[in-house]
Design an enzyme around this catalytic site. Structure first.
Site, PDB file in Angstrom:
ATOM      1  N   ASP A 455       0.817  -1.213   0.000  1.00 57.77           N
ATOM      2  CA  ASP A 455       0.000   0.000   0.000  1.00 57.77           C
ATOM      3  C   ASP A 455       0.850   1.263   0.000  1.00 57.77           C
ATOM      4  O   ASP A 455       0.518   2.228  -0.672  1.00 57.77           O
ATOM      5  CB  ASP A 455      -0.926   0.014   1.224  1.00 57.77           C
ATOM      6  CG  ASP A 455      -2.178  -0.798   0.969  1.00 57.77           C
ATOM      7  OD1 ASP A 455      -2.766  -0.636  -0.118  1.00 57.77           O
ATOM      8  OD2 ASP A 455      -2.556  -1.604   1.831  1.00 57.77           O
ATOM      9  N   CYS A 502       6.158  -6.037   6.071  1.00 60.53           N
ATOM     10  CA  CYS A 502       5.387  -7.237   5.719  1.00 60.53           C
ATOM     11  C   CYS A 502       4.767  -7.163   4.330  1.00 60.53           C
ATOM     12  O   CYS A 502       3.942  -7.982   3.966  1.00 60.53           O
ATOM     13  CB  CYS A 502       4.330  -7.525   6.781  1.00 60.53           C
ATOM     14  SG  CYS A 502       3.178  -6.174   6.999  1.00 60.53           S
TER      15      CYS A 502
HETATM   16  C1  PEP Z   1       0.779  -4.023   2.578  1.00 59.17           C
HETATM   17  O1  PEP Z   1      -0.002  -3.109   2.268  1.00 59.17           O
HETATM   18  O2  PEP Z   1       1.991  -4.027   2.277  1.00 59.17           O
HETATM   19  C2  PEP Z   1       0.294  -5.194   3.327  1.00 59.17           C
HETATM   20  C3  PEP Z   1       1.106  -6.122   3.789  1.00 59.17           C
HETATM   21  O3  PEP Z   1      -1.050  -5.295   3.506  1.00 59.17           O
HETATM   22  P1  PEP Z   1      -2.092  -5.838   2.410  1.00 59.17           P
HETATM   23  O4  PEP Z   1      -1.311  -6.343   1.241  1.00 59.17           O
HETATM   24  O5  PEP Z   1      -2.888  -6.877   3.098  1.00 59.17           O
HETATM   25  O6  PEP Z   1      -2.851  -4.571   2.110  1.00 59.17           O
HETATM   26 MG    MG Z   2      -1.915  -2.964   3.209  1.00 54.89          MG
END
Ligand code: PEP
Ligand code: MG
Length: 575
Positions: A455, A502
């Site tokens: 994001d 992450c």
């Molecule tokens: C991110 O945004 O990097 C993340 C790990 O969350 P998601 O991909 O679930 O939005």
């Molecule tokens: Mg995210």
């Protein structure tokens, strides 16, 4: 020699003859029936048979690829029980007097099309499951059992438009060297299964691959996302060398994956897993995960028709946290909105859902949704190392409000006599540029950060991560994103707080030297990437990583950074 580009879905290089997987279409006739009860009985029998077959397929998949992958087939069983689906089929049979084959086919197809229309890669991939399970049931109704998989008799590279989970299970894995599909994305089943089996794969390569003929020589380069048809002798030799090198690295990495990730000059980082359910626990532990850096709790809410109760959530979170003992498990609270829609949570239509009432914003506005999850987490965290993390935090105020609700839940639970975690660490995802900019102040009110580059990149570059036309611009490899990451790590460290990451980048070998050099403390990734990431970190020095990171921050583009790392840190090249 011809080459076609697709999406790299599973590491490694496969070389061999093509096996074109051509699924014969089932012919469905539509006619009127006179005895709906008898027709329904036929359906019940076919459904029972389908369930039994799925149980068998489940067990076979557990053996071949582990429980997490096999879960697909339990989910398919549930689809065939879905009350809404059954009701629609029954209406067609009892009221419209339509034959069961046609009723089942039409209803399942309309469900699949609705799922496909949702702008979410994960949910639209479930359309394939509906088609898979309904066509299994249709074959049982029609008494046809032939599968193109029966034709696979020698080691081959599988070429298909797309592969359903059932197709893949029926293939004799001893003969599967690699996969390439015209359709699908990185979360498609072919990708998931290939990764589970450790078989090289390229997906989403487009219709061009449909011209490949049975027996043609193929190379699948799962690292670069390339398919080479009829390679010339020099190219083939080069691929064989890379393949040999890849297998050597993989075997070595897996052998030592339970050892820590320490650089040659003694700097240790934590390598943890991203998981989405209870079934992911074993895969993470087997891969050498030192905990869970991201438990995406929204997967507990998807694929069902009502909210999970506090008790159900408590059981699931506790099972996962207990399985890791004193190792950390970071539970991320519900992240829906944006591209993740949960039909039974009534969310108003928004013009820009990614900029709307998503994740923590939704939870703060809906205590009836948020509080059961927080209560479940506080209860589940008693006696283990469960930590809580909030997604889409934009301001310090978001954190203060969230902590107030959390304390309210803790007080209520204590009054009700529950055991709760007294000292649960609280973290936030840094995935909105405002949060990255305010990292100094935010680090005063939380225990840790985890950077969500999926994001953070899309919001920094104003490029929708689900829009294929601009997704390339949303790459986390842009110097702008690395500069934000540096600011976040420095600010947190100045306040004595640790920082993880992450997003998908944490497991990308090209990104790891830079992130390491910027001082990242924790890398959270899909379990199959863990052995490779640990091995890479053990092969380089922290000092070199710091120099590399410094140079990368001053490069001008995503491409320049990638090229620079490939040359400067040759250990990132697997083949
Ligand atoms: C991110 O945004 O990097 C993340 C790990 O969350 P998601 O991909 O679930 O939005
Ligand atoms: Mg995210």
């Amino acid at each position: 020699m011809k080459s076609i580009s697709g999406i790299p879905a599973s590491y490694g290089i496969a070389i061999g003859p093509a096996f074109v997987f051509d699924r014969a279409e089932i012919v469905i006739e539509t006619y009127s029936i006179k005895d709906p009860a008898a027709e329904w009985k036929r359906f019940e029998e076919a459904r029972k048979k389908t369930h039994l077959q799925l149980d068998e397929v489940y067990l076979k998949t557990v053996e071949e690829s582990g429980e997490e992958t096999a879960e697909i087939f339990n989910a398919q069983k549930l689809m065939l029980e879905d009350p809404e689906l059954i009701k629609s089929i029954k209406t067609r049979v009892e009221k419209d007097l339509t034959n069961i084959e046609s009723a089942l086919y039409e209803t399942a197809e309309s469900y699949a099309q609705q799922l496909e229309a949702i702008d979410d890669e994960y949910l639209s991939a479930r359309a394939l499951d509906i088609r898979d399970v309904s066509s299994r049931c249709l074959r049982n109704l029609l008494g046809t059992t032939d599968s193109p998989a029966d034709g696979l008799k020698t080691p081959s590279v599988i070429v298909a438009k797309d592969l359903t989970p059932s197709d893949t299970v029926l293939l004799n894995k001893d003969f599967v060297l690699g996969f390439c599909t015209a359709e699908g994305g990185s979360t498609s089943h072919t990708a998931i299964l290939a990764r589970g089996l450790g078989i090289p794969a390229v997906v989403g390569a487009g219709t061009e691959i449909e011209d490949i003929q049975n027996g043609e020589d193929l190379v699948i380069d799962g690292d670069a996302g390339e398919i080479v048809i009829n390679p010339d002798p020099d190219a083939l030799k080069e691929f064989r060398n890379r393949q040999e090198k890849f297998y050597k690295i993989k075997a070595e990495a897996e052998d030592v994956t339970h050892q820590p990730a320490v650089t040659t000059d003694g700097h240790q980082v934590e390598i943890v897993a991203n998981i989405g359910n209870v079934e992911g626990v074993q895969a993470a532990l087997d891969a050498g995960a030192e905990g869970v850096g991201l438990l995406r709790s929204e997967f507990l809410y998807l694929e069902r028709s009502s909210l999970p109760s506090e008790e159900e959530q408590y059981q699931k979170y506790k099972t996962i946290a207990d399985a890791f003992g004193d190792k950390p498990v970071i539970l991320r609270t519900l992240d829906v909105g944006g591209d993740k829609d949960i039909p039974y949570i009534d969310m108003p239509r928004e013009a820009n859902p990614f900029l709307g009432v998503r994740a923590i914003r939704l939870c703060l506005s809906r205590p009836e949704l948020f509080k059961p999850q927080l209560r479940a987490a506080l209860r589940a965290g008693h006696g283990n190392n469960l930590k809580l993390m909030f997604p889409m935090v934009a301001t310090v105020d978001d954190v203060i409000k969230t902590k107030e609700v959390l304390e309210e839940c803790r007080d209520e639970l204590k009054k009700e006599g529950y055991d709760v975690a007294e000292e649960m660490d609280i973290g936030i995802m840094i995935e909105i540029p405002s949060a990255a900019i305010m990292a100094d102040q935010l680090s005063e009110v939380v225990d840790f950060f985890s950077i969500g580059t999926n994001d953070l990149s899309q919001y920094t570059l104003a490029a929708d991560r689900t829009n294929a036309q601009v997704a390339q611009s949303a790459s986390g490899f842009q110097p702008a994103v690395f500069r934000l990451i540096k600011g976040v790590i420095d600010a947190a460290h100045a306040n004595g707080k640790w920082v993880g990451l992450c997003g998908e980048m944490a497991g990308e070998l090209l990104a790891i030297p830079i992130l390491l050099g910027l001082g990242l403390d924790e890398f959270s990734m899909n379990p199959p990437a863990i052995p490779f990431a640990k091995q890479l970190i053990r092969a380089i020095s922290f000092e070199h990583a710091q120099q590399v990171a410094q140079t990368a921050l001053n490069l001008k583009s995503d491409t320049e950074i990638r090229e620079y790392i490939q040359i400067e840190v040759p250990e990132v090249n697997l083949g």
